[in-house]
Design an enzyme around this catalytic site. Structure first.
Site, PDB file in Angstrom:
ATOM      1  N   GLY A  39      53.763 147.388-128.561  1.00 31.01           N
ATOM      2  CA  GLY A  39      54.573 146.395-127.554  1.00 31.01           C
ATOM      3  C   GLY A  39      54.524 147.388-126.424  1.00 31.01           C
ATOM      4  N   GLY A  72      56.931 148.971-123.540  1.00 33.26           N
ATOM      5  CA  GLY A  72      58.121 150.238-122.985  1.00 33.26           C
ATOM      6  C   GLY A  72      58.463 150.923-123.598  1.00 33.26           C
ATOM      7  N   ASN A  73      59.205 152.194-122.987  1.00 33.42           N
ATOM      8  CA  ASN A  73      59.940 153.330-124.119  1.00 33.42           C
ATOM      9  C   ASN A  73      59.832 153.603-125.469  1.00 33.42           C
ATOM     10  OD1 ASN A  73      58.932 154.577-121.456  1.00 33.42           O
ATOM     11  ND2 ASN A  73      61.033 153.278-121.420  1.00 33.42           N
ATOM     12  N   GLU A 129      48.296 145.093-128.157  1.00 32.09           N
ATOM     13  CA  GLU A 129      47.275 144.594-126.225  1.00 32.09           C
ATOM     14  C   GLU A 129      46.990 145.139-125.409  1.00 32.09           C
ATOM     15  OE1 GLU A 129      49.981 140.816-126.233  1.00 32.09           O
ATOM     16  OE2 GLU A 129      50.211 142.242-124.372  1.00 32.09           O
ATOM     17  N   LYS A 152      73.527 148.974-120.865  1.00 32.05           N
ATOM     18  CA  LYS A 152      74.388 148.787-119.345  1.00 32.05           C
ATOM     19  C   LYS A 152      75.670 149.739-119.566  1.00 32.05           C
ATOM     20  CE  LYS A 152      71.842 146.736-117.010  1.00 32.05           C
ATOM     21  NZ  LYS A 152      70.539 147.339-116.183  1.00 32.05           N
TER      22      LYS A 152
HETATM   23  O1  0RQ Z   1      67.193 146.858-117.398  1.00 30.35           O
HETATM   24  O2  0RQ Z   1      66.475 149.140-116.667  1.00 30.35           O
HETATM   25  O3  0RQ Z   1      68.343 147.669-114.929  1.00 30.35           O
HETATM   26  O4  0RQ Z   1      68.971 149.054-116.669  1.00 30.35           O
HETATM   27  O5  0RQ Z   1      66.884 145.539-119.174  1.00 30.35           O
HETATM   28  O6  0RQ Z   1      65.518 147.788-120.951  1.00 30.35           O
HETATM   29  O7  0RQ Z   1      65.574 149.454-122.650  1.00 30.35           O
HETATM   30  O8  0RQ Z   1      64.444 149.964-120.768  1.00 30.35           O
HETATM   31  O9  0RQ Z   1      63.615 148.414-122.839  1.00 30.35           O
HETATM   32  O10 0RQ Z   1      61.394 148.871-121.936  1.00 30.35           O
HETATM   33  O11 0RQ Z   1      61.597 148.697-124.205  1.00 30.35           O
HETATM   34  O12 0RQ Z   1      62.014 146.968-122.517  1.00 30.35           O
HETATM   35  C1  0RQ Z   1      62.538 143.503-124.088  1.00 30.35           C
HETATM   36  C2  0RQ Z   1      62.448 144.042-121.087  1.00 30.35           C
HETATM   37  C3  0RQ Z   1      62.314 145.740-122.960  1.00 30.35           C
HETATM   38  C4  0RQ Z   1      60.558 144.394-123.137  1.00 30.35           C
HETATM   39  C5  0RQ Z   1      61.934 144.543-123.158  1.00 30.35           C
HETATM   40  C6  0RQ Z   1      68.574 145.829-120.092  1.00 30.35           C
HETATM   41  C7  0RQ Z   1      67.819 147.514-119.972  1.00 30.35           C
HETATM   42  C8  0RQ Z   1      67.164 147.437-119.095  1.00 30.35           C
HETATM   43  C9  0RQ Z   1      64.574 147.046-119.823  1.00 30.35           C
HETATM   44  P1  0RQ Z   1      67.477 148.479-116.160  1.00 30.35           P
HETATM   45  P2  0RQ Z   1      64.813 148.693-121.744  1.00 30.35           P
HETATM   46  P3  0RQ Z   1      62.108 147.739-122.567  1.00 30.35           P
HETATM   47  C10 0RQ Z   1      53.273 143.208-125.885  1.00 30.35           C
HETATM   48  C11 0RQ Z   1      54.875 142.587-125.602  1.00 30.35           C
HETATM   49  C12 0RQ Z   1      58.597 141.121-123.345  1.00 30.35           C
HETATM   50  C13 0RQ Z   1      56.863 141.559-123.205  1.00 30.35           C
HETATM   51  C14 0RQ Z   1      56.513 141.857-125.033  1.00 30.35           C
HETATM   52  C15 0RQ Z   1      59.922 143.372-122.690  1.00 30.35           C
HETATM   53  C16 0RQ Z   1      66.071 146.543-119.391  1.00 30.35           C
HETATM   54  O13 0RQ Z   1      60.170 145.284-124.181  1.00 30.35           O
HETATM   55  O14 0RQ Z   1      59.380 142.984-121.451  1.00 30.35           O
HETATM   56  O15 0RQ Z   1      57.314 142.022-125.977  1.00 30.35           O
HETATM   57  N1  0RQ Z   1      59.048 142.389-123.786  1.00 30.35           N
HETATM   58  N2  0RQ Z   1      55.379 141.923-125.186  1.00 30.35           N
HETATM   59  O16 0RQ Z   1      69.621 147.953-119.199  1.00 30.35           O
HETATM   60  C17 0RQ Z   1      70.798 142.603-120.216  1.00 30.35           C
HETATM   61  C18 0RQ Z   1      70.768 143.117-122.785  1.00 30.35           C
HETATM   62  C19 0RQ Z   1      69.929 144.254-122.487  1.00 30.35           C
HETATM   63  C20 0RQ Z   1      69.516 144.428-121.086  1.00 30.35           C
HETATM   64  C21 0RQ Z   1      68.266 145.791-122.265  1.00 30.35           C
HETATM   65  N3  0RQ Z   1      71.922 142.654-124.355  1.00 30.35           N
HETATM   66  N4  0RQ Z   1      71.449 142.305-121.537  1.00 30.35           N
HETATM   67  N5  0RQ Z   1      69.977 144.033-119.751  1.00 30.35           N
HETATM   68  N6  0RQ Z   1      68.888 145.591-121.145  1.00 30.35           N
HETATM   69  N7  0RQ Z   1      68.814 144.706-123.431  1.00 30.35           N
HETATM   70  C22 0RQ Z   1      52.898 144.115-124.262  1.00 30.35           C
HETATM   71  C23 0RQ Z   1      52.258 142.315-123.202  1.00 30.35           C
HETATM   72  O17 0RQ Z   1      53.358 141.371-123.154  1.00 30.35           O
HETATM   73  C24 0RQ Z   1      51.484 142.634-121.492  1.00 30.35           C
END
Ligand code: 0RQ
Length: 504
Positions: free
Chosen positions: A268, A270-271, A293, A407
């Site tokens: 997926g 992200g980092n 994808e 956070k």
């Molecule tokens: O927010 O940047 O404001 O601090 O969420 O979190 O840890 O940088 O994680 O970049 O891997 O993204 C699910 C969003 C994870 C992504 C998600 C806050 C955290 C940060 C991002 P800040 P990280 P990542 C194929 C697959 C759905 C689509 C998908 C995503 C921000 O993976 O969009 O999977 N997935 N597609 O601080 C509140 C919590 C939190 C939280 C993290 N529990 N509660 N905030 N954050 N955990 C590709 C496509 O479909 C195109």
């Protein structure tokens, strides 16, 4: 005349972005190209935003329904949201300005699975598509289109729209010709036939997009890079998660449940996903394949090191540096990368047949394994479900990964009850945090809870979760299948909203 626009009929339609944008009207449904910041139109959206602002200044309404492949960039979602011109949006976005408009209720957002978006448009569920605005790399003398850095829903938008605007972007390598496989075999039920794809790199379609030249009202010439956001270098936490995933795959090979070169990988956005790919580069695995994808930097690295033989995807999502390097050497990757329509890259039939191993990020998971990929505190959207559901439900193995806290520790990513559910406990198999990995396959809900709490929860929250579970068991003598304390199930989120921390 541009060497990229060699069809005489379409070359005769070259015009400015401002002129092209006059073909789009208030209330139109507009299908644009673009997938994870790649291959979106660079000029017409800004001109359209100007049109919207002028109309608003005159006190007139101006808004469109905007459909794409997936997320785009400031030059598309950003400018249109800023101009207050997006009435409805689907199926995936990640732009901060647009996200704000969605979360304040200004823009309606329809968060569909990426594999569903084209077929639901074909089914007529969203109404008639008025205009398509599609970026390509070149127009051939016979009018066929060489796609650019993403395919997404372009094939469907070109076919479904009444009017078409093309952007031809010189930034894309001309060598893109031969990188794409556009499947024209889709039909609507009851006429549907099996998709004859049994190998990730198999060609089942054409290298080109087709367009009815009569529908093309304008062609705009651009030379501008894709969004190309940088990736964070893998930190200790993502390295730990990547390590758990790779170790688990090794374990599965040793138990005869995976071949030595694994099964096709999906990773997926992200980092963390990027870090897993980097970890695979240091592993002993060879001759890997990907059916995914997006192609992020980590996946190109795997190709460069020879670990990954080939990848099928629908789009790139590279850092600026990596994109420039790729463009300069595109020819060398031909035959190892195939970009497909998102209907096919994310097709449940193909994913299940190939036995894809899927790895996606999550926001939170509850103790039973329901996963939230999209919402903060149950209400505010982050991006959207994207392809995570397409892959997770149909994969041979699915992983969901996240740091155990967010956070600065105020939020636990493992909670008693997920505040929003994108992937149900029936779909999810393996949860991973930097603390460890929970293998949920074949476990009952209560056994899942014990495993998730013991392996994935942060030490600051593990005892609190265990206490919740134990009291839920004690207080539900006839509800021990998935024991909950309903009055308390979302209290952690409530605590965070009232005190800034999930801790009691
Ligand atoms: O927010 O940047 O404001 O601090 O969420 O979190 O840890 O940088 O994680 O970049 O891997 O993204 C699910 C969003 C994870 C992504 C998600 C806050 C955290 C940060 C991002 P800040 P990280 P990542 C194929 C697959 C759905 C689509 C998908 C995503 C921000 O993976 O969009 O999977 N997935 N597609 O601080 C509140 C919590 C939190 C939280 C993290 N529990 N509660 N905030 N954050 N955990 C590709 C496509 O479909 C195109």
């Amino acid at each position: 005349a541009s060497p990229r626009i060699t069809c005489p009929v379409l070359a005769g339609k070259v015009t400015s972005a401002a002129e092209a944008a006059t073909h789009i009207h208030d209330g139109d449904r507009v299908g644009m190209s673009g997938f994870t910041g790649a291959g979106y139109p660079k000029a017409v959206p800004a001109a359209l935003a100007e049109r919207a602002k002028d109309a608003h200044d005159r006190g007139e309404e101006f808004g469109i329904d905007l459909w794409t492949g997936a997320s785009t960039a400031p030059e598309l979602d950003g400018v249109l949201a800023e101009a207050g011109a997006v009435r409805k949006r689907l199926p995936f976005q990640s732009d901060p300005t647009l996200r704000e408009a969605i979360n304040t209720g200004e823009t309606e957002y329809v968060d569909t699975h990426l594999s569903h978006s084209a077929q639901q448009a074909w089914f007529g569920f969203y109404g008639q598509l008025n205009v398509a605005v599609i970026e390509v790399a070149a127009i051939l003398p016979n009018g066929l289109l060489v796609p650019g850095s993403s395919v997404g829903n372009n094939k469907s938008w070109l076919q479904l729209a009444d009017k078409v605007i093309l952007e031809v972007n010189d930034w894309h390598p001309r060598a893109y010709e031969g990188f794409h496989d556009i499947y024209y075999g889709t039909k609507l039920p009851p006429e549907r036939r099996p998709i004859q794809l049994t190998d990730p790199l198999q060609r089942i379609g054409d290298p080109y997009l087709r367009v009815d030249p009569e529908k093309v009202l304008a062609v705009v010439h651009t030379d501008a890079p894709d969004r190309n956001l940088p990736f964070k270098p893998a930190d200790e936490q993502s390295k730990a998660m990547a390590h758990h995933v790779v170790d688990f795959l090794r374990h599965e090979i040793n138990h005869g449940r995976l071949p030595k070169n694994l099964l096709p990988l999906q990773s997926g956005i992200g980092n963390v996903a990027n870090a897993v790919m980097a970890e695979l580069a240091h592993s002993e695995f060879e001759e890997l394949l990907a059916y995914t994808e997006v192609i992020q930097d980590g996946m190109l690295d795997l190709i460069d090191t020879g670990k990954l033989t080939a990848v099928s995807a629908t789009s790139f999502s590279l850092s600026a540096e990596r994109a420039e390097a790729f463009n300069a050497r595109a020819e060398e990757y031909k035959g190892r990368i195939l970009l497909r329509t998102q209907e096919v890259s994310n097709h449940p039939e193909a994913i299940r047949r190939l036995g894809v191993i899927s790895i996606n990020g999550m926001v939170e998971a509850d103790i039973y394994g329901n996963v939230n990929s999209t919402h903060v505190m149950g209400s505010s959207i982050i991006n959207g479900i994207g392809g995570s559901g397409d892959f997770a439900r149909n994969a041979y193995l699915n992983f969901f990964v996240s740091g155990s806290v967010a956070k600065g520790g105020a939020i636990s990513s493992i909670v008693p009850f997920a505040s929003h559910v994108d992937h149900t406990e029936h779909d999810t198999q393996i949860l991973v945090t930097e603390q460890g990995l929970a293998d949920l396959r074949g476990l009952s809900p209560a056994a899942r809870a014990r495993t998730i709490i013991a392996n994935c929860a942060h030490p600051d929250y593990a005892d609190l979760l265990q206490d919740y579970f134990d009291r839920a068991v004690a207080q539900n003598p006839r509800g021990r299948h998935t024991p909950h304390l309903l009055g308390e199930a979302l209290s952690w989120h409530g605590n965070y909203q009232s005190t800034g921390s999930m801790r009691p």
